[in-house]
Design a protein around this motif. Sequence first.
Motif, PDB file in Angstrom:
ATOM      1  N   ASN A  49      37.420  44.147  43.094  1.00  0.00           N
ATOM      2  CA  ASN A  49      38.672  44.362  43.253  1.00  0.00           C
ATOM      3  C   ASN A  49      38.929  45.881  43.811  1.00  0.00           C
ATOM      4  N   HIS A  50      38.350  46.892  43.474  1.00  0.00           N
ATOM      5  CA  HIS A  50      38.480  48.122  44.076  1.00  0.00           C
ATOM      6  C   HIS A  50      38.063  47.991  45.562  1.00  0.00           C
ATOM      7  N   ALA A  52      38.331  45.117  47.382  1.00  0.00           N
ATOM      8  CA  ALA A  52      39.513  44.386  47.857  1.00  0.00           C
ATOM      9  C   ALA A  52      40.594  44.969  48.353  1.00  0.00           C
ATOM     10  N   ILE A  53      40.930  46.401  47.334  1.00  0.00           N
ATOM     11  CA  ILE A  53      42.134  47.030  47.726  1.00  0.00           C
ATOM     12  C   ILE A  53      41.812  47.941  48.969  1.00  0.00           C
ATOM     13  N   TRP A  56      42.052  45.452  51.980  1.00  0.00           N
ATOM     14  CA  TRP A  56      43.536  45.267  52.263  1.00  0.00           C
ATOM     15  C   TRP A  56      44.226  46.244  53.223  1.00  0.00           C
ATOM     16  N   ARG A 148      45.281  52.529  39.624  1.00  0.00           N
ATOM     17  CA  ARG A 148      45.462  51.224  39.188  1.00  0.00           C
ATOM     18  C   ARG A 148      45.542  51.546  37.582  1.00  0.00           C
ATOM     19  N   ASP A 191      51.089  42.946  47.473  1.00  0.00           N
ATOM     20  CA  ASP A 191      49.804  42.058  47.285  1.00  0.00           C
ATOM     21  C   ASP A 191      48.741  42.837  46.418  1.00  0.00           C
ATOM     22  N   LEU A 192      49.195  44.170  46.349  1.00  0.00           N
ATOM     23  CA  LEU A 192      47.905  44.955  45.434  1.00  0.00           C
ATOM     24  C   LEU A 192      48.177  44.817  44.050  1.00  0.00           C
ATOM     25  N   SER A 194      47.989  41.840  42.745  1.00  0.00           N
ATOM     26  CA  SER A 194      47.053  40.864  42.421  1.00  0.00           C
ATOM     27  C   SER A 194      45.363  41.301  42.485  1.00  0.00           C
ATOM     28  N   TYR A 195      45.129  42.627  42.876  1.00  0.00           N
ATOM     29  CA  TYR A 195      43.842  43.203  42.797  1.00  0.00           C
ATOM     30  C   TYR A 195      43.700  44.225  41.381  1.00  0.00           C
ATOM     31  N   ASP A 197      42.668  44.724  37.857  1.00  0.00           N
ATOM     32  CA  ASP A 197      41.945  44.086  36.858  1.00  0.00           C
ATOM     33  C   ASP A 197      42.064  44.685  35.349  1.00  0.00           C
TER      34      ASP A 197
END
Length: 197
Positions: A49-50, A52-53, A56, A148, A191-192, A194-195, A197
Amino acid sequence: MTVMAERTSSQLSVDTFERIAEFAEREDETVKFEFIDGRIGLCKVTNGNHGAIIMWLIRQCMRARPELDLNPLQGLKVEAYRKGRARPDGVLAPVDHFVGQGDWADPDGVLMAVEVTSYDSDTHQRDRVQKPQAYAEAGIPVYLLIDRDHLSVLVHSDPDPEDGYQDIHMVKLGGKVTLPDPVGIELDTEDLKSYID
């Protein structure tokens, strides 16, 4: 996970640190090293997830400013008199800006440094205290922190070498935030969410 070891600059030279970091990172690609405020930092490579951010954010920057690159690998010389070394999660600069500069580039010409908080015990001190000060001392115009833990995005601007960033703007995830000049990009952070966790 981050482990910090206390060292003063008189105990460990920057050249020695760079040799240690180069060797260790070549041997184990799951770690990265930093040298900030006289301390060696050893960070485990982050989770999906890190990453993926960061991906993005790379896409957002490419769409808005195709003449710039957000480099997720470039190390920077930071702190007064370049006695520190940091590996931001992203460094925004003109395309090909870092060509020929090696693992630890001069921060001149860098428009923005980016960090995404990790879920470890040293996140507060590293991402919210030490790195903003180091990036401001280096004269980097914008520091973007995607936090986060606090479900927020913090935009630091107007760096002062002694007092850090003079303007800090916080937006909760899901809101829109403008990265000030010289970056000049608006981000919709919906969108963030959804990333996280």
